[in-house]
Structures are given as C-alpha cells and as structure tokens.
Design a protein around this motif. Structure first.
Motif, PDB file in Angstrom:
ATOM      1  N   ALA A 121      61.779 -85.834 -80.785  1.00 19.42           N
ATOM      2  CA  ALA A 121      62.581 -86.180 -79.617  1.00 19.42           C
ATOM      3  C   ALA A 121      63.023 -84.953 -78.829  1.00 19.42           C
ATOM      4  CB  ALA A 121      63.797 -86.999 -80.045  1.00 19.42           C
ATOM      5  N   ASP A 122      62.947 -83.760 -79.436  1.00 24.46           N
ATOM      6  CA  ASP A 122      63.291 -82.532 -78.713  1.00 24.46           C
ATOM      7  C   ASP A 122      62.213 -82.140 -77.714  1.00 24.46           C
ATOM      8  OD1 ASP A 122      65.778 -82.075 -79.989  1.00 24.46           O
ATOM      9  OD2 ASP A 122      64.733 -81.283 -81.738  1.00 24.46           O
ATOM     10  N   GLY A 123      61.065 -82.798 -77.790  1.00 27.35           N
ATOM     11  CA  GLY A 123      60.000 -82.559 -76.817  1.00 27.35           C
ATOM     12  C   GLY A 123      58.898 -81.663 -77.346  1.00 27.35           C
ATOM     13  N   PHE A 124      57.788 -81.640 -76.583  1.00 25.81           N
ATOM     14  CA  PHE A 124      56.617 -80.858 -76.954  1.00 25.81           C
ATOM     15  C   PHE A 124      56.131 -80.031 -75.777  1.00 25.81           C
ATOM     16  CE2 PHE A 124      56.438 -84.501 -79.796  1.00 25.81           C
ATOM     17  CZ  PHE A 124      56.094 -83.921 -81.014  1.00 25.81           C
ATOM     18  N   GLU A 125      55.600 -78.878 -76.103  1.00 22.31           N
ATOM     19  CA  GLU A 125      54.775 -78.127 -75.171  1.00 22.31           C
ATOM     20  C   GLU A 125      53.348 -78.533 -75.477  1.00 22.31           C
ATOM     21  OE1 GLU A 125      53.773 -75.437 -72.146  1.00 22.31           O
ATOM     22  OE2 GLU A 125      55.800 -75.958 -72.832  1.00 22.31           O
ATOM     23  N   LEU A 126      52.650 -79.146 -74.524  1.00 24.54           N
ATOM     24  CA  LEU A 126      51.279 -79.591 -74.741  1.00 24.54           C
ATOM     25  C   LEU A 126      50.306 -78.599 -74.108  1.00 24.54           C
ATOM     26  CD1 LEU A 126      51.348 -83.457 -74.126  1.00 24.54           C
ATOM     27  CD2 LEU A 126      51.825 -82.171 -76.204  1.00 24.54           C
ATOM     28  N   ILE A 127      49.272 -78.260 -74.855  1.00 26.10           N
ATOM     29  CA  ILE A 127      48.229 -77.369 -74.352  1.00 26.10           C
ATOM     30  C   ILE A 127      46.895 -78.068 -74.557  1.00 26.10           C
ATOM     31  CG2 ILE A 127      47.107 -75.123 -74.572  1.00 26.10           C
ATOM     32  CD1 ILE A 127      49.729 -74.074 -75.752  1.00 26.10           C
ATOM     33  N   ALA A 128      46.207 -78.395 -73.476  1.00 24.45           N
ATOM     34  CA  ALA A 128      44.913 -79.065 -73.550  1.00 24.45           C
ATOM     35  C   ALA A 128      43.816 -78.036 -73.318  1.00 24.45           C
ATOM     36  CB  ALA A 128      44.827 -80.175 -72.507  1.00 24.45           C
ATOM     37  N   LEU A 129      42.849 -77.995 -74.224  1.00 19.85           N
ATOM     38  CA  LEU A 129      41.758 -77.022 -74.157  1.00 19.85           C
ATOM     39  C   LEU A 129      40.419 -77.720 -74.053  1.00 19.85           C
ATOM     40  CD1 LEU A 129      42.895 -74.709 -77.094  1.00 19.85           C
ATOM     41  CD2 LEU A 129      43.246 -74.266 -74.657  1.00 19.85           C
ATOM     42  N   ASP A 130      39.498 -77.083 -73.349  1.00 19.67           N
ATOM     43  CA  ASP A 130      38.116 -77.533 -73.332  1.00 19.67           C
ATOM     44  C   ASP A 130      37.538 -77.248 -74.713  1.00 19.67           C
ATOM     45  OD1 ASP A 130      35.372 -77.884 -72.997  1.00 19.67           O
ATOM     46  OD2 ASP A 130      35.377 -77.098 -70.958  1.00 19.67           O
ATOM     47  N   GLY A 131      37.185 -78.286 -75.452  1.00 19.24           N
ATOM     48  CA  GLY A 131      36.749 -78.127 -76.826  1.00 19.24           C
ATOM     49  C   GLY A 131      35.273 -77.839 -77.003  1.00 19.24           C
ATOM     50  N   ARG A 132      34.517 -77.749 -75.922  1.00 20.50           N
ATOM     51  CA  ARG A 132      33.092 -77.456 -76.058  1.00 20.50           C
ATOM     52  C   ARG A 132      32.892 -76.025 -76.545  1.00 20.50           C
ATOM     53  NH1 ARG A 132      31.318 -79.316 -70.132  1.00 20.50           N
ATOM     54  NH2 ARG A 132      33.231 -78.116 -69.736  1.00 20.50           N
ATOM     55  N   VAL A 133      31.829 -75.842 -77.316  1.00 25.59           N
ATOM     56  CA  VAL A 133      31.565 -74.528 -77.892  1.00 25.59           C
ATOM     57  C   VAL A 133      31.411 -73.469 -76.801  1.00 25.59           C
ATOM     58  CG1 VAL A 133      29.903 -73.190 -79.242  1.00 25.59           C
ATOM     59  CG2 VAL A 133      30.551 -75.480 -79.980  1.00 25.59           C
ATOM     60  N   GLY A 134      30.844 -73.851 -75.663  1.00 25.99           N
ATOM     61  CA  GLY A 134      30.668 -72.886 -74.583  1.00 25.99           C
ATOM     62  C   GLY A 134      31.974 -72.421 -73.980  1.00 25.99           C
ATOM     63  N   ALA A 135      33.027 -73.230 -74.088  1.00 26.45           N
ATOM     64  CA  ALA A 135      34.322 -72.868 -73.501  1.00 26.45           C
ATOM     65  C   ALA A 135      35.238 -72.182 -74.507  1.00 26.45           C
ATOM     66  CB  ALA A 135      35.003 -74.120 -72.943  1.00 26.45           C
ATOM     67  N   PHE A 136      35.349 -72.778 -75.691  1.00 25.15           N
ATOM     68  CA  PHE A 136      36.174 -72.189 -76.756  1.00 25.15           C
ATOM     69  C   PHE A 136      35.333 -72.222 -78.018  1.00 25.15           C
ATOM     70  CE2 PHE A 136      39.958 -72.797 -79.800  1.00 25.15           C
ATOM     71  CZ  PHE A 136      40.069 -71.426 -79.981  1.00 25.15           C
ATOM     72  N   GLY A 137      34.393 -71.285 -78.088  1.00 24.92           N
ATOM     73  CA  GLY A 137      33.398 -71.345 -79.135  1.00 24.92           C
ATOM     74  C   GLY A 137      33.593 -70.333 -80.233  1.00 24.92           C
ATOM     75  N   GLY A 138      32.527 -70.156 -81.016  1.00 26.54           N
ATOM     76  CA  GLY A 138      32.572 -69.261 -82.143  1.00 26.54           C
ATOM     77  C   GLY A 138      32.893 -67.835 -81.743  1.00 26.54           C
ATOM     78  N   GLY A 139      33.690 -67.183 -82.562  1.00 25.88           N
ATOM     79  CA  GLY A 139      34.070 -65.806 -82.294  1.00 25.88           C
ATOM     80  C   GLY A 139      35.264 -65.654 -81.389  1.00 25.88           C
ATOM     81  N   LYS A 140      35.780 -66.761 -80.848  1.00 26.88           N
ATOM     82  CA  LYS A 140      36.925 -66.681 -79.949  1.00 26.88           C
ATOM     83  C   LYS A 140      38.232 -66.886 -80.712  1.00 26.88           C
ATOM     84  CE  LYS A 140      34.702 -67.760 -75.579  1.00 26.88           C
ATOM     85  NZ  LYS A 140      34.751 -68.566 -74.326  1.00 26.88           N
ATOM     86  N   PHE A 141      39.275 -66.222 -80.207  1.00 31.67           N
ATOM     87  CA  PHE A 141      40.606 -66.296 -80.804  1.00 31.67           C
ATOM     88  C   PHE A 141      41.592 -66.776 -79.740  1.00 31.67           C
ATOM     89  CE2 PHE A 141      38.332 -63.496 -83.506  1.00 31.67           C
ATOM     90  CZ  PHE A 141      38.948 -63.492 -84.745  1.00 31.67           C
ATOM     91  N   LEU A 142      42.378 -67.790 -80.080  1.00 28.03           N
ATOM     92  CA  LEU A 142      43.468 -68.229 -79.212  1.00 28.03           C
ATOM     93  C   LEU A 142      44.772 -67.747 -79.823  1.00 28.03           C
ATOM     94  CD1 LEU A 142      44.081 -71.499 -77.347  1.00 28.03           C
ATOM     95  CD2 LEU A 142      45.867 -70.657 -78.853  1.00 28.03           C
ATOM     96  N   PHE A 143      45.553 -66.995 -79.046  1.00 29.13           N
ATOM     97  CA  PHE A 143      46.847 -66.497 -79.490  1.00 29.13           C
ATOM     98  C   PHE A 143      47.944 -67.260 -78.743  1.00 29.13           C
ATOM     99  CE2 PHE A 143      43.914 -62.975 -80.166  1.00 29.13           C
ATOM    100  CZ  PHE A 143      44.225 -62.615 -81.471  1.00 29.13           C
ATOM    101  N   MET A 144      48.778 -67.966 -79.502  1.00 24.78           N
ATOM    102  CA  MET A 144      49.881 -68.742 -78.939  1.00 24.78           C
ATOM    103  C   MET A 144      51.198 -68.108 -79.357  1.00 24.78           C
ATOM    104  SD  MET A 144      51.065 -71.374 -77.275  1.00 24.78           S
ATOM    105  CE  MET A 144      52.748 -71.910 -77.050  1.00 24.78           C
ATOM    106  N   ASN A 145      52.018 -67.752 -78.371  1.00 28.22           N
ATOM    107  CA  ASN A 145      53.301 -67.117 -78.669  1.00 28.22           C
ATOM    108  C   ASN A 145      54.403 -68.167 -78.700  1.00 28.22           C
ATOM    109  OD1 ASN A 145      55.503 -65.496 -79.008  1.00 28.22           O
ATOM    110  ND2 ASN A 145      55.238 -64.314 -77.133  1.00 28.22           N
ATOM    111  N   ALA A 146      54.749 -68.612 -79.918  1.00 30.60           N
ATOM    112  CA  ALA A 146      55.857 -69.547 -80.098  1.00 30.60           C
ATOM    113  C   ALA A 146      57.120 -68.806 -80.522  1.00 30.60           C
ATOM    114  CB  ALA A 146      55.490 -70.600 -81.138  1.00 30.60           C
TER     115      ALA A 146
END
Length: 230
Positions: A120-145
């Motif tokens: 109930a405190d809410g969410f930060e939503l992050i939608a990503l393109d899940g195709r390998v060409g967009a966020f594929g092997g060898g890639k790192f996503l860094f999220m600062n929470a």
C-alpha cells in the motif's frame, strides 16, 4: 460460356484462408509476454494485481530472486498494479499502487520496487524491453534503491545513478577467464567512498540486475544481484 482456369478455385480458397487469418493476427498484435521481478528481496514472491482493463485484473506473483514465468497479456500501453478493494458503494474498486508506460515490445520485464514496508506504500515500476537484442547477454542493469548517489566501473565501462534511477551497460571482459573488475562508490560529503571491489564474470549467456540499497538494520549500502541465464 468461357471456362474458368482450373487453378482459379484453388487460388480463391487460398485467399479466403489468408483473409480469414487477418482478424486473428490483428487481435494478437498487442499481446505481450510479461515477466515480473520485485525488490526488496523476500522469501515469498510479492503478490499484486495487474490491471488489464476497466474492471478486469489478474493476480500476479513477482519473486525477488529470479524472474517469474512469462504471463501472456494484451498491452494497453500502460502497466498498472494494485489491488481490488471495497469502494464507497460497497462494490469492487481497483486501488492503484504504481504505473508506468509499457515499451513497444512483445517481450517485457516489469520490475516492482516497493517504496515502503507494505504494498500500500506504493511501487516504483520499471518496464524493460525483454528481448535479447535490447537487454541481452552480457548486459548489467544497475538500480539505485539507496538514498545516496552511486557510481562505479565494470571493466572499462563507467556509470553513475541517482537514487530511484537505473542504467544499463555492457562491459567487456578485460581479464583472463572472461572476468572484469567491478568497483562501486557512494557519495558522502561530496566525496566518493568505495564500498565494493571484486572480479565479475562477463559473458553473453546471462544478463544481470544489481540493486543497491541501505540495509534497514546496519544502514550500510548492500547489493542484491540477480542473474538471468539465456
């Protein structure tokens, strides 16, 4: 009377079959395979409702140690999560806890970052393109929470993320064994302070997500890392 060519009925039949398929394809044009992931980490998957249309939702589970199995839904261009509660008139009402625009992709990942102790405190939503060409092997996503600026270097790739932000990079292995040196810093008194140093494997067979956050008890900056093997 002029006879029709013997092949004409076959052509007409073939065209009818093709035209018959067109409505089905149009109906499925917006179908998306959606996978979910939640943070902070928890033993049990986070449970919410995904709004599909007015008065229509579907219950989803978002684990924190791996992505969920894909859920096939029709995208409305916006992802909205929450729960169905009783409205003022006693009827069901959808209470939204977070929303974000959906990318134009048939494969997507939806990250649900909880803002407080409960949904109930809410969410930060992050939608990503899940195709390998967009966020594929060898890639790192860094999220600062965390509540401070974070910066770092992996191999020869540098990044910096403010609280509540994220970035994606693809470092190259610069050491033997397909490794890259990773070192991270946080800002304190306008000076960078190192808090992590290690060698990480880098390759095309997995994509990684790294969440930076403050430990609620020690108040120190920690990391939660998830690898999704392709």
């Amino acid at each position: 009377m002029r006879k029709q060519p013997h092949y004409l009925p076959a052509i007409v039949t073939g065209l009818a079959l093709v035209l018959g398929l067109l409505p089905c394809r149009a109906q499925n044009a917006g179908e998306v395979k959606l996978r979910f992931l939640s943070f902070p980490k928890s033993i049990e998957p986070l449970k919410v409702e995904l709004r599909l249309a007015e008065g229509k939702t579907v219950g989803v589970e978002a684990p924190s140690n791996e992505f969920s199995q894909p859920l096939s839904v029709v995208s409305t261009g916006v992802w909205s999560v929450g729960e169905t509660v009783e409205g003022p008139d006693g009827g069901p009402v959808f209470k939204e806890y977070g929303r974000t625009e959906a990318p134009a992709s048939p494969q997507q990942m939806l990250l649900l970052v909880r803002k407080g102790a409960s949904n109930a405190d809410g969410f930060e939503l992050i939608a990503l393109d899940g195709r390998v060409g967009a966020f594929g092997g060898g890639k790192f996503l860094f999220m600062n929470a965390a509540k401070v600026d974070i910066a770092g270097v992996v191999g020869e790739e540098k990044f910096a993320v403010k609280p509540g932000s994220h970035t994606i990079l693809k470092p190259k292995a610069v050491e033997a064994g397909g490794l890259a040196h990773a070192m991270f810093y946080f800002r304190k008194d306008n000076e960078p302070r190192a808090f992590f140093s290690s060698r990480w494997p880098v390759g095309d067979h997995a994509r990684s997500m790294i969440f930076f956050y403050h430990d609620p008890e020690s108040k120190l900056i920690r990391m939660h890392t998830i690898r999704d093997f392709l």
